[in-house]
Enzyme design. Sequence first.
Site, PDB file in Angstrom:
ATOM      1  CE1 TYR A 162      -3.710   2.560   1.171  1.00  0.00           C
ATOM      2  CE2 TYR A 162      -1.988   3.347   2.655  1.00  0.00           C
ATOM      3  CZ  TYR A 162      -3.220   3.517   2.049  1.00  0.00           C
ATOM      4  OH  TYR A 162      -3.960   4.643   2.306  1.00  0.00           O
TER       5      TYR A 162
HETATM    6  N1  LIG Z   1      -8.611   7.202   6.113  1.00  0.00           N
HETATM    7  C1  LIG Z   1      -7.354   7.575   6.220  1.00  0.00           C
HETATM    8  O1  LIG Z   1      -6.828   7.795   7.311  1.00  0.00           O
HETATM    9  C2  LIG Z   1      -6.515   7.785   4.980  1.00  0.00           C
HETATM   10  C3  LIG Z   1      -5.197   8.232   5.143  1.00  0.00           C
HETATM   11  C4  LIG Z   1      -4.413   8.470   4.013  1.00  0.00           C
HETATM   12  C5  LIG Z   1      -4.930   8.243   2.758  1.00  0.00           C
HETATM   13  N2  LIG Z   1      -6.205   7.791   2.619  1.00  0.00           N
HETATM   14  C6  LIG Z   1      -6.689   7.564   1.253  1.00  0.00           C
HETATM   15  O2  LIG Z   1      -7.953   8.167   1.071  1.00  0.00           O
HETATM   16  C7  LIG Z   1      -8.719   7.373   0.163  1.00  0.00           C
HETATM   17  C8  LIG Z   1     -10.022   6.978   0.811  1.00  0.00           C
HETATM   18  O3  LIG Z   1      -9.722   6.282   2.011  1.00  0.00           O
HETATM   19  P1  LIG Z   1     -10.848   5.767   3.018  1.00  0.00           P
HETATM   20  O4  LIG Z   1     -10.212   5.721   4.359  1.00  0.00           O
HETATM   21  O5  LIG Z   1     -12.120   6.520   2.819  1.00  0.00           O
HETATM   22  O6  LIG Z   1     -11.039   4.250   2.493  1.00  0.00           O
HETATM   23  P2  LIG Z   1     -12.207   3.228   2.830  1.00  0.00           P
HETATM   24  O7  LIG Z   1     -11.600   1.868   2.791  1.00  0.00           O
HETATM   25  O8  LIG Z   1     -12.929   3.645   4.077  1.00  0.00           O
HETATM   26  O9  LIG Z   1     -13.233   3.431   1.606  1.00  0.00           O
HETATM   27  C9  LIG Z   1     -12.846   3.063   0.317  1.00  0.00           C
HETATM   28  C10 LIG Z   1     -14.074   3.024  -0.587  1.00  0.00           C
HETATM   29  O10 LIG Z   1     -13.631   2.472  -1.822  1.00  0.00           O
HETATM   30  C11 LIG Z   1     -14.423   1.346  -2.148  1.00  0.00           C
HETATM   31  N3  LIG Z   1     -13.594   0.357  -2.815  1.00  0.00           N
HETATM   32  C12 LIG Z   1     -12.494  -0.252  -2.293  1.00  0.00           C
HETATM   33  N4  LIG Z   1     -11.995  -1.123  -3.168  1.00  0.00           N
HETATM   34  C13 LIG Z   1     -12.796  -1.083  -4.267  1.00  0.00           C
HETATM   35  C14 LIG Z   1     -12.801  -1.761  -5.515  1.00  0.00           C
HETATM   36  N5  LIG Z   1     -11.893  -2.709  -5.791  1.00  0.00           N
HETATM   37  N6  LIG Z   1     -13.748  -1.464  -6.401  1.00  0.00           N
HETATM   38  C15 LIG Z   1     -14.701  -0.546  -6.135  1.00  0.00           C
HETATM   39  N7  LIG Z   1     -14.749   0.140  -4.956  1.00  0.00           N
HETATM   40  C16 LIG Z   1     -13.803  -0.137  -4.044  1.00  0.00           C
HETATM   41  C17 LIG Z   1     -14.958   0.813  -0.814  1.00  0.00           C
HETATM   42  O11 LIG Z   1     -16.142   0.047  -0.991  1.00  0.00           O
HETATM   43  C18 LIG Z   1     -15.185   2.120  -0.065  1.00  0.00           C
HETATM   44  O12 LIG Z   1     -16.460   2.665  -0.361  1.00  0.00           O
HETATM   45  C19 LIG Z   1      -7.834   6.183  -0.214  1.00  0.00           C
HETATM   46  O13 LIG Z   1      -7.117   6.482  -1.386  1.00  0.00           O
HETATM   47  C20 LIG Z   1      -6.885   6.084   0.961  1.00  0.00           C
HETATM   48  O14 LIG Z   1      -5.677   5.440   0.614  1.00  0.00           O
HETATM   49  C21 LIG Z   1      -7.007   7.548   3.694  1.00  0.00           C
END
Ligand SMILES: NC(=O)c1ccc[n+]([C@@H]2O[C@H](COP(=O)([O-])OP(=O)(O)OC[C@H]3O[C@@H](n4cnc5c(N)ncnc54)[C@H](O)[C@@H]3O)[C@@H](O)[C@H]2O)c1
Length: 255
Positions: A162
């Site tokens: 990741y």
């Molecule tokens: N939450 C954090 O602390 C954090 C920190 C740094 C970066 N990010 C980035 O922000 C973005 C969103 O993160 P988040 O925490 O909301 O993630 P999350 O896992 O809570 O949500 C991800 C969403 O994407 C969908 N998804 C995942 N894989 C999929 C696939 N193969 N096909 C279709 N849909 C799919 C899931 O169903 C979900 O609705 C990501 O790029 C993550 O890397 C998040």
Amino acid sequence: MTIFATYPSLASKVVLITGGASGIGEAHVEHFCAAGARVGFIDRNIQAAESLVARIVAAGGNAPHFLHADLRDIEATQGAIAGFAAAHGDVDVLINNAAHDERHDIETVSVAYWDERIALNLRHLFFCAQAVTPGMIRKGGGSIVNVGSFSWRVGLGGMPIYVAAKAGIEGLTRGLARDLGAHDISVNTLVPGWVMTQRQIDLWVTPEVEEELAQRQCLKSRVTPADIARMALWLAAADSRMCTAQSFVVDGGWS
Ligand SMILES: NC(=O)c1ccc[n+]([C@@H]2O[C@H](COP(=O)([O-])OP(=O)(O)OC[C@H]3O[C@@H](n4cnc5c(N)ncnc54)[C@H](O)[C@@H]3O)[C@@H](O)[C@H]2O)c1
């Protein structure tokens, strides 16, 4: 009460968001709908997607268009994007948001797992950009926002694939920005810090990690999904028109 900026240039724009059903993506969908954009979002979680659409409609907003696809399946993703553009017009704004931060031990990673994690965290960003750029060129411009992560900048452990994919996203941004700039398409990375989605709270937030967050962030409040969505709005709006090939960090000063 804090009053946040609104962006008239986003009204009626065609906006596509990946992973929009829950977490930060859900906040992107809500914020772009509230800005008057025509929003479509791709997700594999039908239940979460349908409840988000119902909630926005119940609140009097414009219904976003849910596109069911697994982003690891590039052909299905391309089909979903083509269907959305046929219904709403060429895409003006792409928010490449979806990813999954599943933890993994170095010794248990197989070649198949490596490929699957890269497909989930890096590959679809390129192919979604590839699918929308002909339409952006026809329209005379557009904005692509790739969602990265502070994880590689601070060297987080427990999920090296990741972290590698998230570092790759910043390279992808700069490569695409160079090629697409001639068409007035901007490409930027939005780099979230630790964002308190319900999933993060349920899985990881303990008093000890709250203490770590307080130590590491300069600003002591929790970063929320709305904080990330507001940066995405600005990057998509005309207000940021001469910003491209850059990374915009929203992490309270952690990295
Ligand atoms: N939450 C954090 O602390 C954090 C920190 C740094 C970066 N990010 C980035 O922000 C973005 C969103 O993160 P988040 O925490 O909301 O993630 P999350 O896992 O809570 O949500 C991800 C969403 O994407 C969908 N998804 C995942 N894989 C999929 C696939 N193969 N096909 C279709 N849909 C799919 C899931 O169903 C979900 O609705 C990501 O790029 C993550 O890397 C998040």
